[in-house]
Scaffold this motif. Sequence first.
Motif, PDB file in Angstrom:
ATOM      1  N   PHE A  80       0.836  -1.204   0.000  1.00  0.00           N
ATOM      2  CA  PHE A  80       0.000   0.000   0.000  1.00  0.00           C
ATOM      3  C   PHE A  80       0.870   1.254   0.000  1.00  0.00           C
ATOM      4  O   PHE A  80       0.563   2.241  -0.670  1.00  0.00           O
ATOM      5  N   GLU A  81       1.969   1.218   0.734  1.00  0.00           N
ATOM      6  CA  GLU A  81       2.881   2.365   0.763  1.00  0.00           C
ATOM      7  C   GLU A  81       3.605   2.514  -0.567  1.00  0.00           C
ATOM      8  O   GLU A  81       3.888   3.638  -1.001  1.00  0.00           O
ATOM      9  N   LEU A  82       3.889   1.418  -1.241  1.00  0.00           N
ATOM     10  CA  LEU A  82       4.495   1.498  -2.572  1.00  0.00           C
ATOM     11  C   LEU A  82       3.582   2.246  -3.537  1.00  0.00           C
ATOM     12  O   LEU A  82       4.024   3.101  -4.313  1.00  0.00           O
ATOM     13  N   ILE A  83       2.286   1.943  -3.467  1.00  0.00           N
ATOM     14  CA  ILE A  83       1.320   2.626  -4.319  1.00  0.00           C
ATOM     15  C   ILE A  83       1.244   4.105  -3.946  1.00  0.00           C
ATOM     16  O   ILE A  83       1.169   4.980  -4.816  1.00  0.00           O
ATOM     17  N   ALA A  84       1.282   4.403  -2.664  1.00  0.00           N
ATOM     18  CA  ALA A  84       1.249   5.799  -2.221  1.00  0.00           C
ATOM     19  C   ALA A  84       2.457   6.567  -2.763  1.00  0.00           C
ATOM     20  O   ALA A  84       2.335   7.720  -3.185  1.00  0.00           O
ATOM     21  N   LEU A 146      -4.335  -6.565  -6.698  1.00  0.00           N
ATOM     22  CA  LEU A 146      -5.228  -5.626  -6.002  1.00  0.00           C
ATOM     23  C   LEU A 146      -4.551  -4.273  -5.795  1.00  0.00           C
ATOM     24  O   LEU A 146      -5.175  -3.220  -5.984  1.00  0.00           O
ATOM     25  N   ALA A 147      -3.283  -4.287  -5.432  1.00  0.00           N
ATOM     26  CA  ALA A 147      -2.557  -3.030  -5.219  1.00  0.00           C
ATOM     27  C   ALA A 147      -2.415  -2.264  -6.525  1.00  0.00           C
ATOM     28  O   ALA A 147      -2.599  -1.035  -6.575  1.00  0.00           O
ATOM     29  N   ALA A 148      -2.100  -2.981  -7.611  1.00  0.00           N
ATOM     30  CA  ALA A 148      -1.952  -2.329  -8.915  1.00  0.00           C
ATOM     31  C   ALA A 148      -3.270  -1.729  -9.378  1.00  0.00           C
ATOM     32  O   ALA A 148      -3.327  -0.571  -9.827  1.00  0.00           O
ATOM     33  N   GLU A 149      -4.335  -2.497  -9.267  1.00  0.00           N
ATOM     34  CA  GLU A 149      -5.656  -2.007  -9.667  1.00  0.00           C
ATOM     35  C   GLU A 149      -6.060  -0.803  -8.823  1.00  0.00           C
ATOM     36  O   GLU A 149      -6.591   0.191  -9.334  1.00  0.00           O
ATOM     37  N   THR A 150      -5.791  -0.891  -7.529  1.00  0.00           N
ATOM     38  CA  THR A 150      -6.134   0.208  -6.624  1.00  0.00           C
ATOM     39  C   THR A 150      -5.366   1.468  -6.977  1.00  0.00           C
ATOM     40  O   THR A 150      -5.932   2.568  -7.034  1.00  0.00           O
ATOM     41  N   GLY A 151      -4.075   1.307  -7.229  1.00  0.00           N
ATOM     42  CA  GLY A 151      -3.248   2.467  -7.564  1.00  0.00           C
ATOM     43  C   GLY A 151      -3.741   3.193  -8.801  1.00  0.00           C
ATOM     44  O   GLY A 151      -3.845   4.422  -8.814  1.00  0.00           O
TER      45      GLY A 151
END
Length: 197
Positions: A80-84, A146-151
């Motif tokens: 999640f922090e990577l996406i942020a 999920l992280a990629a889609e969310t980002g």
Amino acid sequence: MARWQPGTRERLQAVALRLFAEQGFEQTTVAEIAAAAEVTERTFFRHFADKREVLFAGQDDFLALFIDPITAAPADTAPFELIARSLDAAGDYFPHDRRPFSRVRQTIIDAEPSLGERELGKLATLKVRLGEVLRDRGVPEPAATLAAETGVTVFHLSFQQWIAPGEDRSLATIARERLDALTSLVATGRTVGGTSE
């Protein structure tokens, strides 16, 4: 006609955007863009493969903008922090003075279905690449996807707000707001669903 002047690429983009907005994308020719920018058509094609590339050039830079902060992050950084971090970098790439260009560009894309499809394709490519980079870092499935889609979803929603009439907050601020809203939504959903400890 002037050729290879400093800033020729930027001038071609500005002129093309103005003509697309005034005449419509399909109605505007490369010849018209080149003439209005005071260059030859040959010069236009040295900078852009076709008139669509005026709107979509820089795909590799766009992808790197999201990917580089992930690859540079410490190994133990949470997904999640990577996406942020990616979204913060996007905020730097879209400063306030780029907003008028982005607003006009989006209006042109929204008016032409084939351009809209191209824009969605760009975001789809970003999702795939983010997922690959996260998996390369050892993020397991389904978390990586999920992280990629969310980002990408958060970026897209944030960008739409950033170019909205009257909006003056930075893209990074808007993106963080949406990430915080997502975090709150997930936390609230767990509590409401009765699964929180």
